[in-house]
Write an enzyme that holds these catalytic residues in place. Structure first.
Site, mmCIF file in Angstrom:
data_model
loop_
_atom_site.group_PDB
_atom_site.id
_atom_site.type_symbol
_atom_site.label_atom_id
_atom_site.label_comp_id
_atom_site.label_asym_id
_atom_site.label_seq_id
_atom_site.Cartn_x
_atom_site.Cartn_y
_atom_site.Cartn_z
ATOM 1 N N CYS A 77 26.900 21.679 18.748
ATOM 2 C CA CYS A 77 27.898 22.249 19.650
ATOM 3 C C CYS A 77 27.343 23.553 20.211
ATOM 4 O O CYS A 77 27.040 24.479 19.454
ATOM 5 C CB CYS A 77 29.173 22.521 18.850
ATOM 6 S SG CYS A 77 30.422 23.422 19.781
ATOM 7 N N CYS A 191 26.860 21.725 27.036
ATOM 8 C CA CYS A 191 27.925 21.335 26.113
ATOM 9 C C CYS A 191 27.568 19.922 25.680
ATOM 10 O O CYS A 191 27.237 19.080 26.522
ATOM 11 C CB CYS A 191 29.280 21.344 26.808
ATOM 12 S SG CYS A 191 30.585 20.555 25.838
HETATM 13 N N1 DGL Z 1 30.819 20.086 22.270
HETATM 14 C C1 DGL Z 1 31.032 21.473 22.309
HETATM 15 C C2 DGL Z 1 29.870 22.232 22.943
HETATM 16 O O1 DGL Z 1 28.753 21.773 22.928
HETATM 17 C C3 DGL Z 1 32.336 22.087 22.740
HETATM 18 C C4 DGL Z 1 33.530 21.352 23.117
HETATM 19 C C5 DGL Z 1 34.805 22.176 22.961
HETATM 20 O O2 DGL Z 1 35.130 22.981 23.849
HETATM 21 O O3 DGL Z 1 35.436 21.995 21.936
HETATM 22 O O4 DGL Z 1 30.030 23.305 23.450
#
Ligand code: DGL
Length: 270
Positions: A77, A191
């Site tokens: 993430c 993301c």
């Molecule tokens: N998948 C996450 C990232 O790479 C974030 C998603 C969210 O906002 O929860 O930033």
């Protein structure tokens, strides 16, 4: 022949986004056992403050690693990694691999030296990203675009809901319609949810751009760390998913199964 595993990785994200990283990890590390955690309870991370994430994540990751005893953790993430990687590393005694925006590869690839970074609203504001730009891409112009709706759209897609292309267009049009939009030739998918929408993103843009994420680099890092850990091969245990939250339902089971996970379970931690 019995399948064996060499190593056990905990893969952590706020939702399904980490699956875009899992795809790459499995390619390079087919014998790695995976335990996937989705922090459903606290998504979207992109709308949370630095304080909220720093307050939650180190404690949560500590609890998860105590419970599942992995050999390493992948914070799949960008929002969590650009906000709290140092703090998470500070409390864990295993190697922690973060996923951060692929600014350097984008700068190498871009000819126009005009690059868009498409992340969550949190990630595009983080000092970590400014530092990556200053260190690796000071000769480039950056257009930073935050979207929380794309996270939700990716979650919807992964439970089999129909995605409307107009939703995607609405999120990304501002980057291309600004003063330097026509010059953009590389978009950093900052993301982990966004590579899950790659086809939809590609078909929503009228100019030729390279879409760059960090999945492959993370998979290579996992491989090199596993090699240095010198782990003993073990009988293979199935890859499992745990969803944090009282309403954790397994309507994403089909999606997780298609990535090789055999069980989805709710996890009550708070
Ligand atoms: N998948 C996450 C990232 O790479 C974030 C998603 C969210 O906002 O929860 O930033």
């Amino acid at each position: 022949m019995k399948k064996i595993s060499t190593g056990h990785a905990l893969i952590f994200d706020s939702g399904v986004g980490g699956l875009s990283v899992v795809t790459e990890i499995i390619k390079l590390n087919p014998n790695l056992r995976l335990t996937y955690i989705a922090d459903d309870n606290f998504r979207p991370y992109g709308e949370k403050t630095e304080f909220q994430l720093k307050n939650r994540l180190p404690r949560l990751l500590w609890e998860l690693t105590e419970t599942f005893k992995p050999d390493l953790a992948v914070i799949a993430c960008n929002t969590a990694s650009t906000t709290a990687l140092e703090e998470i590393r500070g409390v864990l005694s295993i190697p922690v691999i973060g996923v951060v925006p692929a600014i350097k590869p984008a700068a190498t690839l871009s000819r126009t030296k005009t690059i868009a970074v498409l992340g969550t609203p949190g990630t595009v504001k983080r000092r970590y990203v400014d530092e990556l730009i200053n260190e690796h891409a000071s000769d480039c112009r950056f257009i930073l675009q935050g979207s929380v709706n794309l996270v939700d759209i990716a979650e919807k897609k992964m439970i089999g809901e129909k995605i409307n292309k107009e939703w995607i267009k609405t999120e990304i049009t501002p980057m291309f319609s600004g003063q330097y939009g026509a010059d953009i030739d590389a978009v950093v998918l900052a993301c982990t949810h966004f590579p899950l929408l790659l086809e939809e993103l590609k078909s929503s843009v009228n100019q030729t751009v390279s879409w760059i994420d960090s999945g492959d680099a993370v998979a290579r890092r996992v491989l090199s760390i596993i090699q240095t850990l010198n782990l003993k091969p073990k009988k293979f245990e199935t890859n499992k998913v745990f969803l944090i939250g009282p309403n954790a339902c397994s309507n994403r089971f089909k999606a997780f199964k298609s990535y090789g996970f055999e069980k989805v379970t709710g996890l009550l931690l708070d």
